[in-house]
Design an enzyme around this catalytic site. Structure first.
Site, short mmCIF file in Angstrom:
data_model
loop_
_atom_site.label_atom_id
_atom_site.label_comp_id
_atom_site.label_asym_id
_atom_site.label_seq_id
_atom_site.Cartn_x
_atom_site.Cartn_y
_atom_site.Cartn_z
N ALA A 6 0.84 -1.19 0.00
CA ALA A 6 0.00 0.00 0.00
C ALA A 6 0.88 1.24 0.00
O ALA A 6 2.04 1.20 0.41
CB ALA A 6 -0.91 0.00 1.22
N GLY A 41 0.00 -5.42 0.37
CA GLY A 41 -1.21 -5.44 -0.46
C GLY A 41 -0.99 -6.07 -1.82
O GLY A 41 -1.93 -6.61 -2.42
N GLU A 80 -1.29 -9.72 -1.23
CA GLU A 80 -2.70 -10.00 -0.97
C GLU A 80 -3.53 -9.94 -2.26
O GLU A 80 -4.46 -10.73 -2.43
CB GLU A 80 -3.23 -9.02 0.07
CG GLU A 80 -2.61 -9.27 1.45
CD GLU A 80 -2.93 -8.19 2.45
OE1 GLU A 80 -3.57 -8.48 3.46
OE2 GLU A 80 -2.52 -7.03 2.23
N GLU A 84 3.86 -6.16 7.08
CA GLU A 84 3.12 -5.17 7.86
C GLU A 84 3.57 -5.08 9.32
O GLU A 84 3.50 -4.01 9.94
CB GLU A 84 1.62 -5.46 7.79
CG GLU A 84 0.96 -5.08 6.48
CD GLU A 84 1.11 -6.12 5.38
OE1 GLU A 84 0.53 -5.94 4.30
OE2 GLU A 84 1.81 -7.14 5.62
#
Length: 267
Positions: free
Chosen positions: A66, A118, A121, A141
């Site tokens: 992200a 992300g 993911e 993260e």
């Protein structure tokens, strides 16, 4: 929509989505995620002309997580609480990834470089992951005091097992392509120049089969993984009944008995 952060085209019935923020390693920001949702909605409208989808990244990264620079920014018209704003954004991304995960055609993540946070993911929401030898995957993260919140804590253990998923998430370490293949995180590893051709070959192989079968297979597997075995078997039976009663089911059986190639019409 005039896309600024992704590239989208359909060529020879294959849809190509390319993350296009190479200057920041294709980090996911709000604008890119909005464009991705529009792109996925467009693919649903055009599904009968699409045999499969390839998602990749421009430059040396698939998606390097992200866009951290946006995480704490206040947004006009949104809650002053950073936690509430964050959860609202996560909910919107959940919806986009769920649509991608359940798209009736095969979706292949062609991982050309970094697939972190992300980005990893996003790849987990795809049916298949083919990695370049230059790829690296991970969920870092915890190094920021955060959690994987685009499905990482849920999809990763379902794919590689609970213990391996905990190791990757708790340690926040990156894995290279060969190790990712070894633990079942990716399906195949190829040289960089073979990445897109390998994804195209997989889609074309699948496209020889009945689209309706693939659609029902995907529903049975994706939904069945959330059910008990008994519930999953009942779902399988119901979808099998729909398939054998369909025009494609009848056409496939007739072609087999007559020793000829079937013609499927997705009906």
């Amino acid at each position: 929509m005039d896309y600024q952060n992704i590239k989208y085209e359909v060529k020879d019935s294959i849809a190509y989505i390319t993350m296009n923020r190479p200057e920041v390693l294709n980090a996911l920001n709000a604008a890119l995620l909005t464009e991705l949702r529009h792109c996925v909605d467009t693919m649903y409208k055009d599904v009968r002309s699409i045999s499969g989808v390839i998602i990749t990244g421009e430059g040396r990264s698939f998606v390097a997580g992200a866009d951290i620079s946006e995480l704490l920014d206040e947004v006009p018209g949104k809650s002053p609480s950073v936690s509430e704003r964050f959860m609202d954004g996560v909910e919107e991304t959940y919806q986009t990834l769920a649509l991608l995960e359940n798209y009736p055609r095969p979706v292949v993540a062609a991982i050309n470089g970094f697939a972190l946070g992300g980005g990893c993911e996003l790849s987990l929401a795809c049916d298949f992951r083919i990695a370049s030898t230059k790829a690296q995957l991970g969920l870092p993260e915890a190094t920021l005091g955060l959690l994987p919140t685009y499905g990482g804590t849920q999809r990763l253990p379902r794919l590689v097992g609970i213990s391996v998923a905990k190791e990757l998430i708790f340690t926040a370490r990156k894995v290279k392509a060969d190790e990712a293949k070894e633990i079942g995180l990716v399906n195949k590893v190829v040289e960089p120049e073979e990445l897109i051709p390998a994804a195209e070959e997989l889609i074309r192989t699948i496209a020889k089969n009945a689209p309706l079968s693939i659609k029902y297979d995907k529903i049975a597997i994706n939904k069945g993984m959330q059910m008990t075995l008994e519930e999953g078997l009942r779902l399988e039976k119901a979808l099998g009944g729909l398939a054998i009663g369909s025009e494609d089911g009848k056409a496939g059986i007739a072609a087999f008995l007559e020793k000829r190639s079937p013609i499927f019409e997705d009906k």
